[in-house]
Design an enzyme around this catalytic site. Structure first.
Site, PDB file in Angstrom:
ATOM      1  N   LYS A   1      58.541  74.481  49.317  1.00 19.11           N
ATOM      2  CA  LYS A   1      59.503  74.673  50.416  1.00 19.11           C
ATOM      3  C   LYS A   1      59.209  73.713  51.578  1.00 19.11           C
ATOM      4  O   LYS A   1      60.138  73.285  52.272  1.00 19.11           O
ATOM      5  CB  LYS A   1      59.429  76.124  50.938  1.00 19.11           C
ATOM      6  CG  LYS A   1      59.846  77.184  49.947  1.00 19.11           C
ATOM      7  CD  LYS A   1      61.231  76.965  49.359  1.00 19.11           C
ATOM      8  CE  LYS A   1      61.179  76.453  47.942  1.00 19.11           C
ATOM      9  NZ  LYS A   1      62.500  76.213  47.335  1.00 19.11           N
TER      10      LYS A   1
ATOM     11  N   ARG B   1      69.276  57.770  55.629  1.00 16.68           N
ATOM     12  CA  ARG B   1      70.399  57.174  54.897  1.00 16.68           C
ATOM     13  C   ARG B   1      71.718  57.335  55.650  1.00 16.68           C
ATOM     14  O   ARG B   1      72.775  56.990  55.150  1.00 16.68           O
ATOM     15  CB  ARG B   1      70.500  57.817  53.515  1.00 16.68           C
ATOM     16  CG  ARG B   1      69.284  57.557  52.633  1.00 16.68           C
ATOM     17  CD  ARG B   1      69.283  58.454  51.416  1.00 16.68           C
ATOM     18  NE  ARG B   1      70.412  58.159  50.544  1.00 16.68           N
ATOM     19  CZ  ARG B   1      71.053  59.074  49.818  1.00 16.68           C
ATOM     20  NH1 ARG B   1      70.695  60.347  49.892  1.00 16.68           N
ATOM     21  NH2 ARG B   1      72.048  58.723  49.050  1.00 16.68           N
TER      22      ARG B   1
ATOM     23  N   LYS C   1      73.397  60.008  56.310  1.00 25.20           N
ATOM     24  CA  LYS C   1      74.292  60.977  55.672  1.00 25.20           C
ATOM     25  C   LYS C   1      74.442  62.180  56.611  1.00 25.20           C
ATOM     26  O   LYS C   1      74.117  63.320  56.273  1.00 25.20           O
ATOM     27  CB  LYS C   1      73.716  61.428  54.329  1.00 25.20           C
ATOM     28  CG  LYS C   1      73.518  60.308  53.328  1.00 25.20           C
ATOM     29  CD  LYS C   1      74.831  59.860  52.721  1.00 25.20           C
ATOM     30  CE  LYS C   1      74.629  58.838  51.619  1.00 25.20           C
ATOM     31  NZ  LYS C   1      75.898  58.387  51.011  1.00 25.20           N
TER      32      LYS C   1
ATOM     33  N   HIS D   1      72.478  73.858  56.293  1.00 21.88           N
ATOM     34  CA  HIS D   1      71.383  73.086  55.698  1.00 21.88           C
ATOM     35  C   HIS D   1      70.100  73.260  56.504  1.00 21.88           C
ATOM     36  O   HIS D   1      69.032  73.557  55.939  1.00 21.88           O
ATOM     37  CB  HIS D   1      71.774  71.608  55.633  1.00 21.88           C
ATOM     38  CG  HIS D   1      70.702  70.723  55.084  1.00 21.88           C
ATOM     39  ND1 HIS D   1      70.583  70.430  53.744  1.00 21.88           N
ATOM     40  CD2 HIS D   1      69.676  70.072  55.700  1.00 21.88           C
ATOM     41  CE1 HIS D   1      69.544  69.637  53.561  1.00 21.88           C
ATOM     42  NE2 HIS D   1      68.978  69.405  54.731  1.00 21.88           N
TER      43      HIS D   1
ATOM     44  N   HIS E   1      68.780  76.909  56.364  1.00 26.56           N
ATOM     45  CA  HIS E   1      68.211  77.199  55.051  1.00 26.56           C
ATOM     46  C   HIS E   1      66.826  76.581  54.898  1.00 26.56           C
ATOM     47  O   HIS E   1      65.872  77.253  54.484  1.00 26.56           O
ATOM     48  CB  HIS E   1      69.149  76.659  53.973  1.00 26.56           C
ATOM     49  CG  HIS E   1      68.646  76.844  52.578  1.00 26.56           C
ATOM     50  ND1 HIS E   1      68.598  78.075  51.961  1.00 26.56           N
ATOM     51  CD2 HIS E   1      68.160  75.959  51.662  1.00 26.56           C
ATOM     52  CE1 HIS E   1      68.113  77.947  50.743  1.00 26.56           C
ATOM     53  NE2 HIS E   1      67.839  76.677  50.533  1.00 26.56           N
TER      54      HIS E   1
ATOM     55  N   TYR F   1      70.845  67.437  39.666  1.00 28.40           N
ATOM     56  CA  TYR F   1      72.103  66.880  40.185  1.00 28.40           C
ATOM     57  C   TYR F   1      71.817  65.699  41.119  1.00 28.40           C
ATOM     58  O   TYR F   1      72.407  64.626  40.994  1.00 28.40           O
ATOM     59  CB  TYR F   1      72.895  67.963  40.920  1.00 28.40           C
ATOM     60  CG  TYR F   1      74.134  67.448  41.626  1.00 28.40           C
ATOM     61  CD1 TYR F   1      75.358  67.396  40.973  1.00 28.40           C
ATOM     62  CD2 TYR F   1      74.070  66.996  42.944  1.00 28.40           C
ATOM     63  CE1 TYR F   1      76.493  66.911  41.600  1.00 28.40           C
ATOM     64  CE2 TYR F   1      75.186  66.505  43.584  1.00 28.40           C
ATOM     65  CZ  TYR F   1      76.405  66.470  42.915  1.00 28.40           C
ATOM     66  OH  TYR F   1      77.516  65.966  43.545  1.00 28.40           O
TER      67      TYR F   1
ATOM     68  N   LYS G   1      79.463  69.739  40.568  1.00 28.02           N
ATOM     69  CA  LYS G   1      78.994  69.946  41.936  1.00 28.02           C
ATOM     70  C   LYS G   1      79.478  71.279  42.500  1.00 28.02           C
ATOM     71  O   LYS G   1      78.728  72.019  43.137  1.00 28.02           O
ATOM     72  CB  LYS G   1      79.463  68.800  42.831  1.00 28.02           C
ATOM     73  CG  LYS G   1      79.025  68.945  44.288  1.00 28.02           C
ATOM     74  CD  LYS G   1      79.509  67.783  45.135  1.00 28.02           C
ATOM     75  CE  LYS G   1      79.056  67.947  46.574  1.00 28.02           C
ATOM     76  NZ  LYS G   1      79.521  66.833  47.439  1.00 28.02           N
TER      77      LYS G   1
ATOM     78  N   THR H   1      77.194  74.843  43.931  1.00 27.13           N
ATOM     79  CA  THR H   1      77.326  75.661  45.139  1.00 27.13           C
ATOM     80  C   THR H   1      77.544  77.120  44.770  1.00 27.13           C
ATOM     81  O   THR H   1      76.977  78.022  45.393  1.00 27.13           O
ATOM     82  CB  THR H   1      78.503  75.160  46.003  1.00 27.13           C
ATOM     83  OG1 THR H   1      78.312  73.776  46.305  1.00 27.13           O
ATOM     84  CG2 THR H   1      78.589  75.945  47.302  1.00 27.13           C
TER      85      THR H   1
END
Length: 273
Positions: free
Chosen positions: A122, A135, A137, A145, A148, A185, A202, A206
């Site tokens: 984790k 990157r 993104k 995100h 989590h 993935y 994808k 989810t």
């Protein structure tokens, strides 16, 4: 000192008190105190929301292709290892309600070790967001995100320090299984555009993430209605945690896929008219 401050201090002392911690794991690396973990998480959030974006603002995104291939492959192998080990232990457990075990039973000690490996996993997964920042993104760095990735190592720390055995450990087994698929993935996605045709699943990934929290929620309701040696109050944080993610992942799924599909279908019909 105010009563609120005294309560905070008392709570912190309880977290550090060895009398509440599992004697088998309390002195392990990054388990003896919550301070190092909180420093890591605070640094993580500060970098991903402040320092990192400012650093990348005037720079081109890093590709990191080879690094990501190695990282994602390593996460797949690590998660697969935890699934293998977890299944071996849970094959001897009671799926309906597994009590806490503070003995030196080899099976229990094996679960203690799995919990520590899961905890380390984790922490390493915080790199997911660091790579997103480097990157550029930014669309991937959502509240869901960050929440989590911050909450998972926190919950795992308390589980490892105080209850690294019993009914609640199924959480880690299911989550590791999901991560085998998830990082597979990412691994395929990182190989290049020519592999995009293999990533049609994808949406289902989810959905799988959502299903895992539903299973965890239901699994931790069972001991509330039976006495099997697993303290009932321990299920409260897991139930709150899982129900929160059911809502957040469910909302993400609806917004990203169901409403998007409905809008696309509506636009298609309008074009026909």
């Amino acid at each position: 000192m105010t009563s609120f401050s005294q309560s905070i201090l008392k709570g912190y002392r309880i977290l550090l008190a060895d009398e509440y911690a599992d004697p088998r794991t309390k002195d392990w690396f990054l388990v003896s105190s919550p301070v190092p973990l909180f420093v890591i998480l605070a640094s993580y959030l500060y970098f991903c929301t402040q320092i990192g974006p400012r650093y990348m603002e005037s720079r081109k995104p890093y590709e990191l292709k080879n690094l990501l291939i190695v990282y994602n492959a390593a996460q797949v192998i690590l998660s697969a290892y935890m699934v293998w080990e977890g299944c071996a232990v849970w094959s001897t457990y009671n799926w309906y309600c597994e009590p806490l075990d503070y003995s030196q039973n080899p099976v229990t000690l094996r679960m203690n070790n799995i919990c520590w490996v899961y905890y380390m996993a984790k922490i390493t997964e915080l790199l997911d967001t660091v790579f997103f920042v480097l990157r550029k993104k930014d669309n991937q760095i959502t509240v869901l995100h960050l929440f989590h990735h911050t909450l998972m190592p926190t919950v795992t720390f308390f589980g490892l320090r105080y209850v690294p055995t019993g009914h609640g450990t199924l959480f880690g087994l299911i989550n590791s299984f999901v991560h085998v698929i998830m990082y597979s993935y990412y691994l395929v996605a990182g190989l290049g555009p020519e592999y995009q045709k293999y990533l049609w699943w994808k949406k289902h990934l989810t959905g799988l993430q959502l299903v895992q929290f539903v299973i965890i929620f239901l699994h931790n309701i069972i001991p509330l209605f039976t006495d099997c040696g697993y303290k009932k109050f321990l299920h409260a944080p897991i139930l709150i945690f899982s129900s929160t993610f059911i809502y957040m992942f469910g909302n993400f799924y609806v917004q990203s896929y169901l409403k998007k599909t409905k809008t696309e279908n509506s636009n298609g019909k309008n074009k026909l008219h």
